[in-house]
Scaffold this motif. Structure first.
Motif, PDB file in Angstrom:
ATOM      1  N   PRO A   1      44.596 -12.468  28.706  1.00  0.00           N
ATOM      2  CA  PRO A   1      44.958 -11.110  28.628  1.00  0.00           C
ATOM      3  C   PRO A   1      46.018 -10.690  29.509  1.00  0.00           C
ATOM      4  O   PRO A   1      45.939 -10.905  30.733  1.00  0.00           O
ATOM      5  CB  PRO A   1      43.663 -10.384  28.763  1.00  0.00           C
ATOM      6  CG  PRO A   1      42.684 -11.262  28.404  1.00  0.00           C
ATOM      7  CD  PRO A   1      43.076 -12.626  28.787  1.00  0.00           C
ATOM      8  N   GLY A   2      47.060 -10.021  29.084  1.00  0.00           N
ATOM      9  CA  GLY A   2      48.429  -9.629  30.228  1.00  0.00           C
ATOM     10  C   GLY A   2      49.017 -10.840  30.815  1.00  0.00           C
ATOM     11  O   GLY A   2      49.759 -10.476  31.783  1.00  0.00           O
ATOM     12  N   ARG A   3      48.701 -12.218  30.225  1.00  0.00           N
ATOM     13  CA  ARG A   3      49.532 -13.188  30.784  1.00  0.00           C
ATOM     14  C   ARG A   3      50.303 -14.100  29.877  1.00  0.00           C
ATOM     15  O   ARG A   3      49.842 -13.940  28.712  1.00  0.00           O
ATOM     16  CB  ARG A   3      48.598 -14.303  31.492  1.00  0.00           C
ATOM     17  CG  ARG A   3      47.368 -13.709  32.541  1.00  0.00           C
ATOM     18  CD  ARG A   3      48.180 -12.951  33.842  1.00  0.00           C
ATOM     19  NE  ARG A   3      48.753 -13.772  34.601  1.00  0.00           N
ATOM     20  CZ  ARG A   3      48.014 -14.280  35.841  1.00  0.00           C
ATOM     21  NH1 ARG A   3      46.866 -13.917  36.045  1.00  0.00           N
ATOM     22  NH2 ARG A   3      48.830 -15.289  36.388  1.00  0.00           N
ATOM     23  N   LEU A   4      51.105 -14.907  30.206  1.00  0.00           N
ATOM     24  CA  LEU A   4      51.871 -15.489  29.217  1.00  0.00           C
ATOM     25  C   LEU A   4      51.214 -16.656  28.738  1.00  0.00           C
ATOM     26  O   LEU A   4      50.570 -17.311  29.595  1.00  0.00           O
ATOM     27  CB  LEU A   4      53.146 -16.242  29.584  1.00  0.00           C
ATOM     28  CG  LEU A   4      54.475 -15.409  30.247  1.00  0.00           C
ATOM     29  CD1 LEU A   4      55.565 -16.038  30.979  1.00  0.00           C
ATOM     30  CD2 LEU A   4      55.022 -14.690  28.967  1.00  0.00           C
ATOM     31  N   PRO A   5      51.180 -16.958  27.372  1.00  0.00           N
ATOM     32  CA  PRO A   5      50.382 -18.306  27.086  1.00  0.00           C
ATOM     33  C   PRO A   5      51.160 -19.650  27.573  1.00  0.00           C
ATOM     34  O   PRO A   5      52.463 -19.362  27.841  1.00  0.00           O
ATOM     35  CB  PRO A   5      50.766 -18.193  25.565  1.00  0.00           C
ATOM     36  CG  PRO A   5      51.300 -16.916  24.971  1.00  0.00           C
ATOM     37  CD  PRO A   5      51.771 -16.373  26.368  1.00  0.00           C
TER      38      PRO A   5
ATOM     39  N   GLN B   1      56.464 -18.386  37.541  1.00  0.00           N
ATOM     40  CA  GLN B   1      55.476 -17.861  38.284  1.00  0.00           C
ATOM     41  C   GLN B   1      54.102 -18.215  37.713  1.00  0.00           C
ATOM     42  O   GLN B   1      53.263 -18.894  38.164  1.00  0.00           O
ATOM     43  CB  GLN B   1      55.603 -16.395  38.666  1.00  0.00           C
ATOM     44  CG  GLN B   1      56.561 -16.121  39.591  1.00  0.00           C
ATOM     45  CD  GLN B   1      56.781 -14.618  39.751  1.00  0.00           C
ATOM     46  OE1 GLN B   1      56.440 -13.715  38.923  1.00  0.00           O
ATOM     47  NE2 GLN B   1      57.479 -13.906  40.747  1.00  0.00           N
ATOM     48  N   GLU B   2      54.195 -17.880  36.189  1.00  0.00           N
ATOM     49  CA  GLU B   2      52.943 -18.219  35.496  1.00  0.00           C
ATOM     50  C   GLU B   2      52.571 -19.627  35.362  1.00  0.00           C
ATOM     51  O   GLU B   2      51.416 -20.045  35.567  1.00  0.00           O
ATOM     52  CB  GLU B   2      53.280 -17.728  33.970  1.00  0.00           C
ATOM     53  CG  GLU B   2      53.270 -16.116  34.044  1.00  0.00           C
ATOM     54  CD  GLU B   2      51.888 -15.390  34.277  1.00  0.00           C
ATOM     55  OE1 GLU B   2      51.298 -15.141  32.976  1.00  0.00           O
ATOM     56  OE2 GLU B   2      51.348 -15.193  35.308  1.00  0.00           O
ATOM     57  N   ILE B   3      53.791 -20.502  35.006  1.00  0.00           N
ATOM     58  CA  ILE B   3      53.529 -21.983  34.935  1.00  0.00           C
ATOM     59  C   ILE B   3      52.713 -22.544  36.334  1.00  0.00           C
ATOM     60  O   ILE B   3      52.061 -23.218  36.257  1.00  0.00           O
ATOM     61  CB  ILE B   3      54.752 -22.521  34.519  1.00  0.00           C
ATOM     62  CG1 ILE B   3      54.949 -22.191  33.146  1.00  0.00           C
ATOM     63  CG2 ILE B   3      54.360 -24.065  34.655  1.00  0.00           C
ATOM     64  CD1 ILE B   3      56.506 -22.810  32.701  1.00  0.00           C
ATOM     65  N   ALA B   4      53.237 -21.942  37.484  1.00  0.00           N
ATOM     66  CA  ALA B   4      53.074 -22.577  38.741  1.00  0.00           C
ATOM     67  C   ALA B   4      51.433 -22.039  38.947  1.00  0.00           C
ATOM     68  O   ALA B   4      50.617 -22.946  39.473  1.00  0.00           O
ATOM     69  CB  ALA B   4      54.038 -21.918  39.744  1.00  0.00           C
ATOM     70  N   THR B   5      50.996 -20.867  38.532  1.00  0.00           N
ATOM     71  CA  THR B   5      49.816 -20.287  38.728  1.00  0.00           C
ATOM     72  C   THR B   5      48.850 -21.282  37.945  1.00  0.00           C
ATOM     73  O   THR B   5      47.712 -21.753  38.318  1.00  0.00           O
ATOM     74  CB  THR B   5      49.567 -19.005  38.469  1.00  0.00           C
ATOM     75  OG1 THR B   5      50.389 -18.126  39.416  1.00  0.00           O
ATOM     76  CG2 THR B   5      47.987 -18.395  38.573  1.00  0.00           C
TER      77      THR B   5
END
Length: 233
Positions: free
Chosen positions: A90-94, A207-211
């Motif tokens: 929820p609220g994040r990129l797939p 940022q999302e991929i790194a996380t």
């Protein structure tokens, strides 16, 4: 029987025996030095079991929708297993994850690096950049990143490869990793792990991929972590 035949027969036989023994010894030495696989092939479904279905806030939703290596005989020879998953939160990129593994690596993993797969699917690529992804106390993971663009899709890609105990970031370094292993009498295993996200926002994707990758490395057990990131486990 002539005298010279009587004396040379046994000598000739002894020479043949000695020569045969020498050749056998050389053959045995060559065989002993022939590189051999050091990791057994994984059982069927191994990666399905060890790669978690929950990674940080993300959860596994489907195995389809990823850009894949071409399905041909070369793919079959390269990989023992290819795992594909899409994770959402929820609220994040797939996040799309691909894991391609071979227990006998001769450097050919290069042929299906993402830079090869995406153009086959009609994507235009930016220049690939090499960088370091910090993993906290474990150190930094050498990674490669690029953006793949199609008329209706922009996908940001991060991936890395492990060959034996090394984390090469180029084809030449990958080949050197194999050669060094061969000189030790080993045929190393190899893995390519790719994480990507679809969005026009490059900064958010990075940022999302790194996380996600940091969460993945932390989520797996020690044995799987070594399989993924080798010396950084």
């Amino acid at each position: 029987m002539a005298p010279d035949e009587a004396t040379e027969g046994p000598v000739s036989s002894r020479r043949q025996v000695i020569l045969g023994g020498a050749l056998l010894a050389v053959s045995g030495l060559a065989y002993a030095r022939t590189p051999k696989p050091v990791v057994a092939p994984p059982r069927d479904g191994f990666f399905e079991d060890v790669v978690p279905k929950a990674v940080g806030p993300w959860s596994f939703v489907t195995a389809s929708g990823l850009v894949l290596p071409p399905e041909d005989e070369l793919s079959d020879r390269l990989y023992n297993e290819v795992l594909t998953r899409v994770y959402s939160a929820p609220g994040r990129l797939p996040i799309m994850l691909l894991v391609a593994y071979s227990n006998v690596q001769d450097g050919m993993l290069q042929l299906h690096r993402p830079e090869t797969c995406y153009p086959v699917g009609g994507y235009r690529l930016t220049e690939t950049k090499t960088g370091q992804l910090g993993l906290g106390p474990r150190g930094s993971l050498p990674v490669r990143t690029f953006t793949a663009s199609a008329p209706t899709r922009v996908e940001h890609v991060l991936y890395w490869t492990r060959i034996g105990p090394e984390l090469p970031t180029s084809w030449s370094n990958q080949r050197l990793s194999v050669i060094r292993a061969n000189l030790r009498g080993e045929i190393p295993d190899g893995i390519l792990i790719r994480a990507s996200a679809v969005t026009p926002d490059a900064k958010m994707a990075q940022q999302e991929i790194a996380t996600f990758v940091r969460s993945l490395v932390s989520a797996v057990d020690a044995k799987t972590r070594a399989l993924f990131v080798g010396p950084l486990a």
